[in-house]
Design a protein around this motif. Structure first.
Motif, PDB file in Angstrom:
ATOM      1  N   LYS A   5       0.834  -1.200   0.000  1.00 25.34           N
ATOM      2  CA  LYS A   5       0.000   0.000   0.000  1.00 25.34           C
ATOM      3  C   LYS A   5       0.873   1.257   0.000  1.00 25.34           C
ATOM      4  O   LYS A   5       0.526   2.265  -0.628  1.00 25.34           O
ATOM      5  CB  LYS A   5      -0.920  -0.018   1.228  1.00 25.34           C
ATOM      6  N   GLU A   6       2.012   1.181   0.695  1.00 23.15           N
ATOM      7  CA  GLU A   6       2.920   2.323   0.741  1.00 23.15           C
ATOM      8  C   GLU A   6       3.474   2.653  -0.645  1.00 23.15           C
ATOM      9  O   GLU A   6       3.636   3.825  -1.009  1.00 23.15           O
ATOM     10  CB  GLU A   6       4.069   2.039   1.714  1.00 23.15           C
ATOM     11  N   TRP A   7       3.783   1.603  -1.422  1.00 19.79           N
ATOM     12  CA  TRP A   7       4.291   1.824  -2.780  1.00 19.79           C
ATOM     13  C   TRP A   7       3.236   2.492  -3.642  1.00 19.79           C
ATOM     14  O   TRP A   7       3.536   3.426  -4.406  1.00 19.79           O
ATOM     15  CB  TRP A   7       4.728   0.501  -3.399  1.00 19.79           C
ATOM     16  N   LEU A   8       1.992   2.039  -3.532  1.00 18.08           N
ATOM     17  CA  LEU A   8       0.907   2.635  -4.307  1.00 18.08           C
ATOM     18  C   LEU A   8       0.761   4.121  -3.958  1.00 18.08           C
ATOM     19  O   LEU A   8       0.607   4.969  -4.846  1.00 18.08           O
ATOM     20  CB  LEU A   8      -0.403   1.899  -4.030  1.00 18.08           C
ATOM     21  N   LYS A   9       0.798   4.428  -2.659  1.00 22.95           N
ATOM     22  CA  LYS A   9       0.659   5.826  -2.237  1.00 22.95           C
ATOM     23  C   LYS A   9       1.795   6.691  -2.781  1.00 22.95           C
ATOM     24  O   LYS A   9       1.564   7.820  -3.256  1.00 22.95           O
ATOM     25  CB  LYS A   9       0.632   5.898  -0.714  1.00 22.95           C
ATOM     26  N   SER A  10       3.014   6.160  -2.718  1.00 18.29           N
ATOM     27  CA  SER A  10       4.162   6.948  -3.185  1.00 18.29           C
ATOM     28  C   SER A  10       4.089   7.209  -4.685  1.00 18.29           C
ATOM     29  O   SER A  10       4.415   8.303  -5.151  1.00 18.29           O
ATOM     30  CB  SER A  10       5.469   6.237  -2.832  1.00 18.29           C
ATOM     31  N   GLN A  39      -7.374   3.220  -7.929  1.00 17.49           N
ATOM     32  CA  GLN A  39      -8.342   2.138  -7.749  1.00 17.49           C
ATOM     33  C   GLN A  39      -7.724   0.981  -6.974  1.00 17.49           C
ATOM     34  O   GLN A  39      -8.363   0.385  -6.097  1.00 17.49           O
ATOM     35  CB  GLN A  39      -8.853   1.651  -9.113  1.00 17.49           C
ATOM     36  N   ALA A  40      -6.462   0.654  -7.293  1.00 16.74           N
ATOM     37  CA  ALA A  40      -5.760  -0.422  -6.589  1.00 16.74           C
ATOM     38  C   ALA A  40      -5.612  -0.087  -5.106  1.00 16.74           C
ATOM     39  O   ALA A  40      -5.776  -0.955  -4.240  1.00 16.74           O
ATOM     40  CB  ALA A  40      -4.388  -0.662  -7.217  1.00 16.74           C
ATOM     41  N   LEU A  41      -5.309   1.167  -4.796  1.00 22.05           N
ATOM     42  CA  LEU A  41      -5.180   1.592  -3.401  1.00 22.05           C
ATOM     43  C   LEU A  41      -6.527   1.503  -2.686  1.00 22.05           C
ATOM     44  O   LEU A  41      -6.605   1.032  -1.540  1.00 22.05           O
ATOM     45  CB  LEU A  41      -4.634   3.009  -3.335  1.00 22.05           C
ATOM     46  N   ALA A  42      -7.578   1.943  -3.365  1.00 22.30           N
ATOM     47  CA  ALA A  42      -8.917   1.878  -2.763  1.00 22.30           C
ATOM     48  C   ALA A  42      -9.318   0.428  -2.500  1.00 22.30           C
ATOM     49  O   ALA A  42      -9.893   0.108  -1.450  1.00 22.30           O
ATOM     50  CB  ALA A  42      -9.930   2.562  -3.687  1.00 22.30           C
ATOM     51  N   ASP A  43      -9.017  -0.473  -3.448  1.00 19.76           N
ATOM     52  CA  ASP A  43      -9.333  -1.897  -3.271  1.00 19.76           C
ATOM     53  C   ASP A  43      -8.557  -2.478  -2.097  1.00 19.76           C
ATOM     54  O   ASP A  43      -9.096  -3.278  -1.318  1.00 19.76           O
ATOM     55  CB  ASP A  43      -9.010  -2.665  -4.552  1.00 19.76           C
ATOM     56  N   ARG A  44      -7.277  -2.109  -1.978  1.00 24.97           N
ATOM     57  CA  ARG A  44      -6.452  -2.616  -0.889  1.00 24.97           C
ATOM     58  C   ARG A  44      -6.997  -2.168   0.469  1.00 24.97           C
ATOM     59  O   ARG A  44      -7.077  -2.948   1.416  1.00 24.97           O
ATOM     60  CB  ARG A  44      -5.012  -2.144  -1.069  1.00 24.97           C
ATOM     61  N   GLU A  45      -7.382  -0.903   0.566  1.00 23.54           N
ATOM     62  CA  GLU A  45      -7.905  -0.381   1.826  1.00 23.54           C
ATOM     63  C   GLU A  45      -9.258  -1.005   2.163  1.00 23.54           C
ATOM     64  O   GLU A  45      -9.542  -1.269   3.340  1.00 23.54           O
ATOM     65  CB  GLU A  45      -8.012   1.140   1.743  1.00 23.54           C
ATOM     66  N   GLU A  46     -10.075  -1.266   1.158  1.00 28.26           N
ATOM     67  CA  GLU A  46     -11.359  -1.916   1.395  1.00 28.26           C
ATOM     68  C   GLU A  46     -11.151  -3.343   1.878  1.00 28.26           C
ATOM     69  O   GLU A  46     -11.856  -3.830   2.779  1.00 28.26           O
ATOM     70  CB  GLU A  46     -12.196  -1.906   0.113  1.00 28.26           C
ATOM     71  N   LEU A  47     -10.172  -4.046   1.305  1.00 27.81           N
ATOM     72  CA  LEU A  47      -9.856  -5.404   1.717  1.00 27.81           C
ATOM     73  C   LEU A  47      -9.396  -5.431   3.178  1.00 27.81           C
ATOM     74  O   LEU A  47      -9.815  -6.296   3.960  1.00 27.81           O
ATOM     75  CB  LEU A  47      -8.761  -5.977   0.816  1.00 27.81           C
ATOM     76  N   GLU A  48      -8.564  -4.470   3.557  1.00 28.08           N
ATOM     77  CA  GLU A  48      -8.096  -4.390   4.940  1.00 28.08           C
ATOM     78  C   GLU A  48      -9.256  -4.118   5.890  1.00 28.08           C
ATOM     79  O   GLU A  48      -9.323  -4.676   6.996  1.00 28.08           O
ATOM     80  CB  GLU A  48      -7.041  -3.298   5.070  1.00 28.08           C
ATOM     81  N   ARG A  49     -10.170  -3.263   5.457  1.00 26.14           N
ATOM     82  CA  ARG A  49     -11.325  -2.955   6.307  1.00 26.14           C
ATOM     83  C   ARG A  49     -12.189  -4.182   6.529  1.00 26.14           C
ATOM     84  O   ARG A  49     -12.626  -4.468   7.655  1.00 26.14           O
ATOM     85  CB  ARG A  49     -12.158  -1.843   5.665  1.00 26.14           C
TER      86      ARG A  49
END
Length: 220
Positions: A5-10, A39-49
């Protein structure tokens, strides 16, 4: 390689910074890349939630059978301090669907490879096609490329098989045949028995997944 997720944000920050510094913005290719990353970041955060959810209630296989037969069943509150709490029997219920943990996929894949590798080549060549016993899938799963457990393997945390019915079972280090017994006089560690009547969880790790036995070949 797993993208963090950090890589996506950067990368998103990098592209947005470049976009803001250029008078005419970024080109279509970079714009599409930015949209995909977001979209990939949003999917990752939704999965974590979803994975962070706590169960809101639980039921079990018997209650589901009562529901199917009598149109009535019980739901129970989650009480981890209860001395009779047995997560292997409980079917936990969530407000939203909970994704399967990656560790479950790894356990099934490793057990499948161990099972296949222990057999002679001539036996492997005659194995029926069974989900979870495919070498290519197992190797992909261990390399991080397989997105989900193949159809067929059912986590014990979701539901148990019909009592006293032989199925394929997996505990992460072993795959074999066993049956589940829900009789009240059995201890929790005695509910799974192999084809020899031995209690699987007294001599192996706890059973984590099961699936129906494959259809027997037609003998002429």
């Amino acid at each position: 390689m797993s993208i963090s997720k950090e890589w996506l944000k950067s990368k998103i920050i990098e592209i947005e910074s470049t976009r803001d510094e250029i008078p005419f913005g970024i080109d279509d290719e970079d714009s599409d890349t930015l949209a995909v990353l977001k979209q990939a970041l949003a999917d990752r955060e939704e999965l974590e939630r979803l994975r962070a959810q706590e169960p809101i209630a639980w039921t079990d296989e018997q209650e589901l059978r009562d529901l199917a037969k009598h149109k009535c069943a019980y739901l129970f509150t989650v009480d981890r301090e209860n001395p009779y709490h047995d997560p292997r029997r409980q079917i936990t219920l969530y407000a939203e669907p909970k994704p399967l943990a990656a560790s479950c996929i790894t356990s099934v894949a490793r057990a499948a490879l161990d099972y296949i590798d222990a057999l002679p080549d001539e036996v492997v060549a005659t194995l029926p096609v069974m989900p979870g016993f495919d070498r290519d899938w197992a190797e992909d799963a261990l390399s991080g490329n397989s997105p989900e457990i193949p159809d067929g393997w059912i986590p014990c945390s979701e539901r148990m098989p019909d009592p006293n019915t032989y199925v394929l079972v997996c505990n992460g280090v072993w795959v074999g045949m066993g049956k589940y017994n829900d009789a009240e006089y059995f201890e929790n560690c005695e509910r799974w028995q192999d084809e020899h009547g031995e209690f699987i969880e007294l001599i192996h790790h706890p059973v984590t997944h099961w699936q129906l036995l494959p259809t027997a070949p037609e003998v002429k």
